[in-house]
Design a protein around this motif. Structure first.
Motif, PDB file in Angstrom:
ATOM      1  N   ALA A 111       0.808  -1.218   0.000  1.00 11.52           N
ATOM      2  CA  ALA A 111       0.000   0.000   0.000  1.00 11.52           C
ATOM      3  C   ALA A 111       0.842   1.268   0.000  1.00 11.52           C
ATOM      4  CB  ALA A 111      -0.933   0.002   1.208  1.00 11.52           C
ATOM      5  N   ARG A 112       2.084   1.198   0.483  1.00 15.40           N
ATOM      6  CA  ARG A 112       2.907   2.397   0.580  1.00 15.40           C
ATOM      7  C   ARG A 112       4.378   2.032   0.577  1.00 15.40           C
ATOM      8  NH1 ARG A 112       1.749   5.216   6.218  1.00 15.40           N
ATOM      9  NH2 ARG A 112       3.606   6.404   5.624  1.00 15.40           N
ATOM     10  N   VAL A 113       5.193   3.056   0.338  1.00 12.25           N
ATOM     11  CA  VAL A 113       6.647   2.913   0.363  1.00 12.25           C
ATOM     12  C   VAL A 113       7.204   4.018   1.262  1.00 12.25           C
ATOM     13  CG1 VAL A 113       8.770   2.830  -0.981  1.00 12.25           C
ATOM     14  CG2 VAL A 113       6.631   2.053  -2.003  1.00 12.25           C
ATOM     15  N   ASP A 114       8.060   3.657   2.222  1.00 12.63           N
ATOM     16  CA  ASP A 114       8.712   4.620   3.107  1.00 12.63           C
ATOM     17  C   ASP A 114      10.205   4.638   2.821  1.00 12.63           C
ATOM     18  OD1 ASP A 114       6.416   5.465   4.655  1.00 12.63           O
ATOM     19  OD2 ASP A 114       6.455   3.478   5.582  1.00 12.63           O
ATOM     20  N   LEU A 115      10.749   5.828   2.620  1.00 17.53           N
ATOM     21  CA  LEU A 115      12.159   5.996   2.298  1.00 17.53           C
ATOM     22  C   LEU A 115      12.785   7.026   3.246  1.00 17.53           C
ATOM     23  CD1 LEU A 115      11.727   6.318  -1.578  1.00 17.53           C
ATOM     24  CD2 LEU A 115      12.427   4.257  -0.349  1.00 17.53           C
ATOM     25  N   ALA A 116      14.105   6.940   3.416  1.00 16.72           N
ATOM     26  CA  ALA A 116      14.817   7.899   4.264  1.00 16.72           C
ATOM     27  C   ALA A 116      16.273   7.967   3.842  1.00 16.72           C
ATOM     28  CB  ALA A 116      14.716   7.509   5.734  1.00 16.72           C
ATOM     29  N   CYS A 117      16.862   9.145   3.983  1.00 21.09           N
ATOM     30  CA  CYS A 117      18.270   9.354   3.643  1.00 21.09           C
ATOM     31  C   CYS A 117      18.852  10.371   4.622  1.00 21.09           C
ATOM     32  CB  CYS A 117      18.413   9.854   2.205  1.00 21.09           C
ATOM     33  SG  CYS A 117      20.106  10.347   1.741  1.00 21.09           S
ATOM     34  N   THR A 118      19.836   9.958   5.408  1.00 24.84           N
ATOM     35  CA  THR A 118      20.534  10.857   6.326  1.00 24.84           C
ATOM     36  C   THR A 118      21.880  11.231   5.735  1.00 24.84           C
ATOM     37  OG1 THR A 118      19.462   9.914   8.269  1.00 24.84           O
ATOM     38  CG2 THR A 118      21.501  11.130   8.637  1.00 24.84           C
ATOM     39  N   LEU A 119      22.107  12.522   5.566  1.00 26.47           N
ATOM     40  CA  LEU A 119      23.347  13.014   4.973  1.00 26.47           C
ATOM     41  C   LEU A 119      24.447  13.134   6.017  1.00 26.47           C
ATOM     42  CD1 LEU A 119      21.934  15.891   2.731  1.00 26.47           C
ATOM     43  CD2 LEU A 119      22.306  13.496   2.114  1.00 26.47           C
ATOM     44  N   ARG A 120      25.649  13.394   5.547  1.00 33.20           N
ATOM     45  CA  ARG A 120      26.732  13.738   6.457  1.00 33.20           C
ATOM     46  C   ARG A 120      26.484  15.137   7.034  1.00 33.20           C
ATOM     47  NH1 ARG A 120      31.523  13.462   2.428  1.00 33.20           N
ATOM     48  NH2 ARG A 120      29.832  14.137   1.056  1.00 33.20           N
ATOM     49  N   THR A 121      27.170  15.460   8.106  1.00 26.91           N
ATOM     50  CA  THR A 121      27.007  16.768   8.728  1.00 26.91           C
ATOM     51  C   THR A 121      27.472  17.874   7.780  1.00 26.91           C
ATOM     52  OG1 THR A 121      27.391  15.802  10.910  1.00 26.91           O
ATOM     53  CG2 THR A 121      27.613  18.192  10.717  1.00 26.91           C
ATOM     54  N   VAL A 122      26.672  18.911   7.661  1.00 28.15           N
ATOM     55  CA  VAL A 122      27.006  20.043   6.794  1.00 28.15           C
ATOM     56  C   VAL A 122      28.182  20.804   7.394  1.00 28.15           C
ATOM     57  CG1 VAL A 122      26.156  22.183   5.764  1.00 28.15           C
ATOM     58  CG2 VAL A 122      24.631  20.212   6.004  1.00 28.15           C
ATOM     59  N   ARG A 123      29.199  21.053   6.582  1.00 26.50           N
ATOM     60  CA  ARG A 123      30.414  21.735   7.022  1.00 26.50           C
ATOM     61  C   ARG A 123      30.368  23.204   6.609  1.00 26.50           C
ATOM     62  NH1 ARG A 123      35.079  18.700   7.737  1.00 26.50           N
ATOM     63  NH2 ARG A 123      36.294  20.215   6.521  1.00 26.50           N
ATOM     64  N   ALA A 124      31.024  24.047   7.406  1.00 26.72           N
ATOM     65  CA  ALA A 124      31.054  25.476   7.083  1.00 26.72           C
ATOM     66  C   ALA A 124      32.012  25.780   5.940  1.00 26.72           C
ATOM     67  CB  ALA A 124      31.454  26.283   8.317  1.00 26.72           C
ATOM     68  N   TRP A 125      32.959  24.884   5.696  1.00 25.85           N
ATOM     69  CA  TRP A 125      33.984  25.129   4.676  1.00 25.85           C
ATOM     70  C   TRP A 125      34.576  23.793   4.272  1.00 25.85           C
ATOM     71  CZ3 TRP A 125      39.281  24.162   4.524  1.00 25.85           C
ATOM     72  CH2 TRP A 125      39.995  24.794   3.496  1.00 25.85           C
ATOM     73  N   SER A 126      35.080  23.708   3.039  1.00 22.84           N
ATOM     74  CA  SER A 126      35.664  22.460   2.549  1.00 22.84           C
ATOM     75  C   SER A 126      36.663  22.766   1.441  1.00 22.84           C
ATOM     76  CB  SER A 126      34.568  21.529   2.026  1.00 22.84           C
ATOM     77  OG  SER A 126      35.115  20.328   1.507  1.00 22.84           O
ATOM     78  N   GLU A 127      37.535  21.806   1.168  1.00 23.10           N
ATOM     79  CA  GLU A 127      38.457  21.941   0.053  1.00 23.10           C
ATOM     80  C   GLU A 127      37.682  21.949  -1.269  1.00 23.10           C
ATOM     81  OE1 GLU A 127      41.547  22.520   0.138  1.00 23.10           O
ATOM     82  OE2 GLU A 127      42.093  22.104   2.227  1.00 23.10           O
ATOM     83  N   PRO A 128      38.143  22.705  -2.266  1.00 25.07           N
ATOM     84  CA  PRO A 128      37.408  22.787  -3.542  1.00 25.07           C
ATOM     85  C   PRO A 128      37.202  21.436  -4.216  1.00 25.07           C
ATOM     86  CG  PRO A 128      39.055  24.527  -3.405  1.00 25.07           C
ATOM     87  CD  PRO A 128      39.307  23.614  -2.237  1.00 25.07           C
ATOM     88  N   TRP A 129      38.138  20.502  -4.016  1.00 25.87           N
ATOM     89  CA  TRP A 129      38.035  19.213  -4.691  1.00 25.87           C
ATOM     90  C   TRP A 129      37.165  18.217  -3.935  1.00 25.87           C
ATOM     91  CZ3 TRP A 129      39.705  16.083  -0.954  1.00 25.87           C
ATOM     92  CH2 TRP A 129      40.671  16.563  -0.059  1.00 25.87           C
ATOM     93  N   ALA A 130      36.771  18.558  -2.719  1.00 27.44           N
ATOM     94  CA  ALA A 130      36.006  17.615  -1.892  1.00 27.44           C
ATOM     95  C   ALA A 130      34.526  17.660  -2.251  1.00 27.44           C
ATOM     96  CB  ALA A 130      36.207  17.928  -0.417  1.00 27.44           C
ATOM     97  N   ASN A 131      33.814  16.635  -1.808  1.00 26.78           N
ATOM     98  CA  ASN A 131      32.376  16.547  -2.066  1.00 26.78           C
ATOM     99  C   ASN A 131      31.588  16.686  -0.765  1.00 26.78           C
ATOM    100  OD1 ASN A 131      30.180  16.178  -3.857  1.00 26.78           O
ATOM    101  ND2 ASN A 131      29.973  14.048  -3.219  1.00 26.78           N
ATOM    102  N   ASP A 132      32.147  17.420   0.193  1.00 25.73           N
ATOM    103  CA  ASP A 132      31.508  17.564   1.495  1.00 25.73           C
ATOM    104  C   ASP A 132      30.226  18.388   1.394  1.00 25.73           C
ATOM    105  OD1 ASP A 132      33.548  16.201   2.897  1.00 25.73           O
ATOM    106  OD2 ASP A 132      34.788  17.999   2.870  1.00 25.73           O
ATOM    107  N   PRO A 133      29.225  18.071   2.206  1.00 29.76           N
ATOM    108  CA  PRO A 133      28.014  18.910   2.243  1.00 29.76           C
ATOM    109  C   PRO A 133      28.355  20.298   2.769  1.00 29.76           C
ATOM    110  CG  PRO A 133      27.662  16.783   3.338  1.00 29.76           C
ATOM    111  CD  PRO A 133      29.128  16.912   3.117  1.00 29.76           C
ATOM    112  N   LEU A 134      27.881  21.333   2.091  1.00 29.41           N
ATOM    113  CA  LEU A 134      28.154  22.713   2.470  1.00 29.41           C
ATOM    114  C   LEU A 134      26.842  23.468   2.682  1.00 29.41           C
ATOM    115  CD1 LEU A 134      31.015  23.458  -0.087  1.00 29.41           C
ATOM    116  CD2 LEU A 134      31.272  23.098   2.376  1.00 29.41           C
TER     117      LEU A 134
END
Length: 257
Positions: free
Chosen positions: A131-154
């Motif tokens: 009858a239904r589908v439940d989904l969830a996605c928890t990201l990494r902690t958002v950073r205030a700054w990161s290296e340009p080549w990184a894929n960190d959450p900003l």
């Protein structure tokens, strides 16, 4: 007596400074609070990144769609937050379906880079009678700054895409009801770094930080602990000096005979 007065004077000054610093810190942390939670939750979804429906955190958005559509929402996330995106799909009546279905959510940052889920059921396959589908996605902690080549959450805008990735062709176009919600755990100063973005990653932004009332700016709780440590160190120095110094009067030496 004089040493005791000096010690308690230092204690009073230290406590006063710590109280003033804490008050300023709380005020800085409250600057981004607004009445977004009072806004009416959206009842539709966009069909691309450019038309994504904007929502706030802790606001459940709903949308009616057809099976096979790509549905997009966007929400802001600030540094020190660990966002979790939850999605629910209410499926059509089982008698109208011919096979099981696989649904999936993906989360992208303001640069449209897909962010990995640290945990949660990002994709789920259900039987034809579900009858239904439940989904969830928890990201990494958002950073205030990161290296340009990184894929960190900003800090900035995050996009949620919900779609079906596997089903029988005969089930395409069947109506579904969906809901999406983004919530965050406040990690705080434990995730603070030495640096910050000049402005959050918000597509179409003018670049002025004041345009984003949800952004905390320079403030993190690490500043509070740094200030408290400095005050306690000063207090320890004053107390040690007061307890170990002399009486202030030189001892009179009797004249030599």
């Amino acid at each position: 007596m004089r040493r005791t007065r000096l010690f308690f004077t230092g204690l009073l000054l230290a406590c006063t400074s710590l109280t003033m610093f804490t008050g300023a810190a709380i005020a800085a942390g409250d600057d981004g609070d607004g009445d977004d939670g009072a806004k009416k939750a959206p009842t539709e979804a966009g069909t691309s990144f450019r038309t994504a429906t904007s929502i706030t955190q802790e606001q459940k958005a709903t949308a009616s769609a057809s099976t096979g559509d790509y549905l997009y929402w966007s929400f802001p996330a600030d540094s020190g937050q660990r966002p979790t995106v939850k999605a629910t799909v209410d499926l059509p009546d089982a008698q109208t379906r011919h096979s099981g279905q696989t649904w999936r959510i993906d989360v992208y940052d303001g640069l449209r880079r897909r962010q990995a889920c640290t945990y949660g059921t990002q994709a789920r396959t259900v039987a034809a009678d579900a009858a239904r589908v439940d989904l969830a996605c928890t990201l990494r902690t958002v950073r205030a700054w990161s290296e340009p080549w990184a894929n960190d959450p900003l800090p900035g805008t995050y996009y949620v895409r919900l779609t079906v990735t596997g089903l029988a062709d005969s089930d395409l176009g069947l109506p579904v009801s969906t809901s999406v919600e983004a919530v965050s755990e406040e990690v705080g100063g434990a995730a603070a770094v030495d640096g910050s973005l000049s402005t959050p990653l918000v597509p179409g932004s003018t670049g002025a930080a004041d345009d984003h009332d949800w952004a905390s700016g320079w403030w993190t709780s690490r500043w509070l602990w740094t200030g408290a440590g400095a005050v306690l160190a000063a207090l320890a120095g004053i107390g040690g000096y007061a307890l170990t110094r002399g009486t202030g009067r030189p001892t009179r030496v009797p004249p030599a005979v």
